[in-house]
Design a protein around this motif. Sequence first.
Motif, PDB file in Angstrom:
ATOM      1  N   MET A  60       0.948  -1.079  -0.008  1.00 28.30           N
ATOM      2  CA  MET A  60       0.109  -0.125  -0.130  1.00 28.30           C
ATOM      3  C   MET A  60       0.837   1.222  -0.099  1.00 28.30           C
ATOM      4  SD  MET A  60      -3.104   1.052  -0.101  1.00 28.30           S
ATOM      5  CE  MET A  60      -3.689  -0.685   0.002  1.00 28.30           C
ATOM      6  N   PRO A  61       0.564   2.206  -0.831  1.00 29.83           N
ATOM      7  CA  PRO A  61       1.518   3.420  -0.985  1.00 29.83           C
ATOM      8  C   PRO A  61       1.365   4.225   0.364  1.00 29.83           C
ATOM      9  CG  PRO A  61       0.098   3.033  -2.868  1.00 29.83           C
ATOM     10  CD  PRO A  61      -0.231   2.064  -2.030  1.00 29.83           C
ATOM     11  N   ARG A  63       1.374   7.267   0.877  1.00 29.42           N
ATOM     12  CA  ARG A  63       0.453   8.557   1.077  1.00 29.42           C
ATOM     13  C   ARG A  63      -1.096   8.152   1.188  1.00 29.42           C
ATOM     14  NH1 ARG A  63      -1.225  10.098  -4.674  1.00 29.42           N
ATOM     15  NH2 ARG A  63      -0.618   8.408  -6.179  1.00 29.42           N
ATOM     16  N   LEU A  64      -1.353   6.838   0.522  1.00 29.18           N
ATOM     17  CA  LEU A  64      -2.731   6.524   0.902  1.00 29.18           C
ATOM     18  C   LEU A  64      -3.206   6.128   2.242  1.00 29.18           C
ATOM     19  CD1 LEU A  64      -3.487   4.658  -2.721  1.00 29.18           C
ATOM     20  CD2 LEU A  64      -3.949   7.059  -2.083  1.00 29.18           C
ATOM     21  N   LEU A  65      -2.147   5.398   2.861  1.00 27.91           N
ATOM     22  CA  LEU A  65      -2.445   5.164   4.205  1.00 27.91           C
ATOM     23  C   LEU A  65      -2.464   6.143   5.026  1.00 27.91           C
ATOM     24  CD1 LEU A  65      -2.792   2.244   5.695  1.00 27.91           C
ATOM     25  CD2 LEU A  65      -0.340   2.071   5.677  1.00 27.91           C
ATOM     26  N   ALA A  67      -3.348   9.271   4.212  1.00 29.34           N
ATOM     27  CA  ALA A  67      -4.601   9.954   3.936  1.00 29.34           C
ATOM     28  C   ALA A  67      -5.659   9.639   4.668  1.00 29.34           C
ATOM     29  CB  ALA A  67      -4.788  10.032   2.422  1.00 29.34           C
ATOM     30  N   ALA A  68      -5.855   8.045   4.381  1.00 28.60           N
ATOM     31  CA  ALA A  68      -7.117   7.442   5.109  1.00 28.60           C
ATOM     32  C   ALA A  68      -6.968   7.340   6.652  1.00 28.60           C
ATOM     33  CB  ALA A  68      -7.122   6.014   4.466  1.00 28.60           C
ATOM     34  N   SER A  69      -5.750   6.942   7.151  1.00 28.37           N
ATOM     35  CA  SER A  69      -5.445   6.768   8.722  1.00 28.37           C
ATOM     36  C   SER A  69      -5.541   8.181   9.204  1.00 28.37           C
ATOM     37  CB  SER A  69      -4.386   5.671   8.968  1.00 28.37           C
ATOM     38  OG  SER A  69      -3.273   6.434   8.668  1.00 28.37           O
ATOM     39  N   GLY A  70      -4.992   9.161   8.903  1.00 25.82           N
ATOM     40  CA  GLY A  70      -4.609  10.334   9.379  1.00 25.82           C
ATOM     41  C   GLY A  70      -3.626  10.361  10.424  1.00 25.82           C
ATOM     42  N   VAL A  74      -2.162  13.395  13.285  1.00 23.81           N
ATOM     43  CA  VAL A  74      -2.191  13.185  14.664  1.00 23.81           C
ATOM     44  C   VAL A  74      -1.008  13.380  15.163  1.00 23.81           C
ATOM     45  CG1 VAL A  74      -2.855  11.473  16.179  1.00 23.81           C
ATOM     46  CG2 VAL A  74      -4.267  11.718  14.474  1.00 23.81           C
ATOM     47  N   VAL A  96      -4.110   0.937  13.228  1.00 25.16           N
ATOM     48  CA  VAL A  96      -5.408   1.018  12.803  1.00 25.16           C
ATOM     49  C   VAL A  96      -5.964   0.017  12.008  1.00 25.16           C
ATOM     50  CG1 VAL A  96      -6.559   2.544  11.143  1.00 25.16           C
ATOM     51  CG2 VAL A  96      -4.884   3.630  12.526  1.00 25.16           C
ATOM     52  N   VAL A 100      -9.109  -2.865  12.534  1.00 23.54           N
ATOM     53  CA  VAL A 100     -10.047  -3.525  11.714  1.00 23.54           C
ATOM     54  C   VAL A 100     -10.041  -4.859  11.725  1.00 23.54           C
ATOM     55  CG1 VAL A 100     -10.656  -3.582   9.055  1.00 23.54           C
ATOM     56  CG2 VAL A 100      -9.837  -1.425  10.294  1.00 23.54           C
ATOM     57  N   PRO A 118     -12.581   0.250  16.932  1.00 22.99           N
ATOM     58  CA  PRO A 118     -11.290   1.116  17.452  1.00 22.99           C
ATOM     59  C   PRO A 118     -10.410  -0.072  18.370  1.00 22.99           C
ATOM     60  CG  PRO A 118     -13.159   2.193  18.108  1.00 22.99           C
ATOM     61  CD  PRO A 118     -13.672   0.952  17.540  1.00 22.99           C
TER      62      PRO A 118
END
Lengths: 244, 167
Positions: A60-61, A63-65, A67-70, A74, A96, A100, A118
Amino acid sequence: MTYSDETLMAYVDRELDADASAAIEAAVARDPELAARVERQRKLRGAVHAAFEPVLQEPMPKRLLEAASGTGAVFSAAHAPRRWTWFEWSAMAASVVLGVLIGGAYIGDSRRAPVAAPSADLVAERGHVVARGRLAIALSEQLASTQKADAPVRIGLTFVSKGGEYCRTFALEKGAAAGLACSSGGDWHVQVIAPADRAGKAGEYRTAAAQLPPAVLREVDERIQGNSLDAAAERAAQQSRWKR
Amino acid sequence: MTPEEQQFRAELVSLLPRLRRFGRAIARNREDADDLVQVAVERALTRREQWEPGTRMLSWMFKIMNNAWIDEMRARTRRDQIFAPEEAGEHVGITPVDAHLDALAVRKAVARLNDEQRIAVGLVLVEGLPYKEAAEVLGVPIGTVTSRIARAREQLQTLLSGAEVAR
């Protein structure tokens, strides 16, 4: 009765009701030409699906991880003066994902909505990723020889590391993820955690080491001193509260 | 981060592999596909309150990706950079070695479909959505999905003719 291509496609896509499907199945049994047409549609569907399937296995790139996980946001907001290490960052991303996994999500099933929960099983503390919650309890209390087959956390190997600490491998949620944690000052520091090898069947437990993802196995190989503990030694270590 | 946001993000993370796969089916190359996923993730986060918990987040995300893709196509047209698939001009009707239909040929054939057909193929054949759910994602009647899928399949069969799949 003749069937249009569109009907056969719908059949292959499992869009027809039970009666219509049964009628086609009966006709296919009698009519080789119809069977060939159905097979052609089925093959195309299979080929298109298979052509994109490998994307799921790609790394997984970041940047995507992010962007999604924030996670990036944080960390920078809460701990602005300090730069977090890559390890801490990836551990947080892993937690994170882990939340899931523990919540029962299963990415591979297209018809089931994932359920997320969570997770407080992992926390980042002073440069370490520390087990908490039921992961910590399982690591401290559970014995591989007596644990229940359906335990949410399953303990695999226990061994003494070259640094003289007790280390244990664990698997979460029917082996969806696995990792290695080592005892340190009353805590369990998680050294590595990785999604399980998809080749292993969910819910099936083979030998303790067989189901470990390569990343975890590598970590075990690097750390282990001698052999893994047998049941008696594991119990003795547990009774000494993992202190040597 | 509130527990709700944490849960929302956790679910988004869990969907990423599926979103990337769908993206690859509609965007034709990896870079564009990942850009599309990122745009969709960012949009989803700003519209978090529009998602109804209990409904399928995957469909909702596919819808956002579909809309983002349409926006992107319009923007590209406006910039007068008409998008030419990198495979354009290549001969797609490759005859694969042996009876095995190779994945590359299939992906190239999918890339040759028009946007509507390719997106329908992405939802139904690649992602395995039922027609009804695909129709909801696209905001079109179910019959429209059926006919787009049917036309796409005919074209794929033609593009892949000579290959095992077409025999």
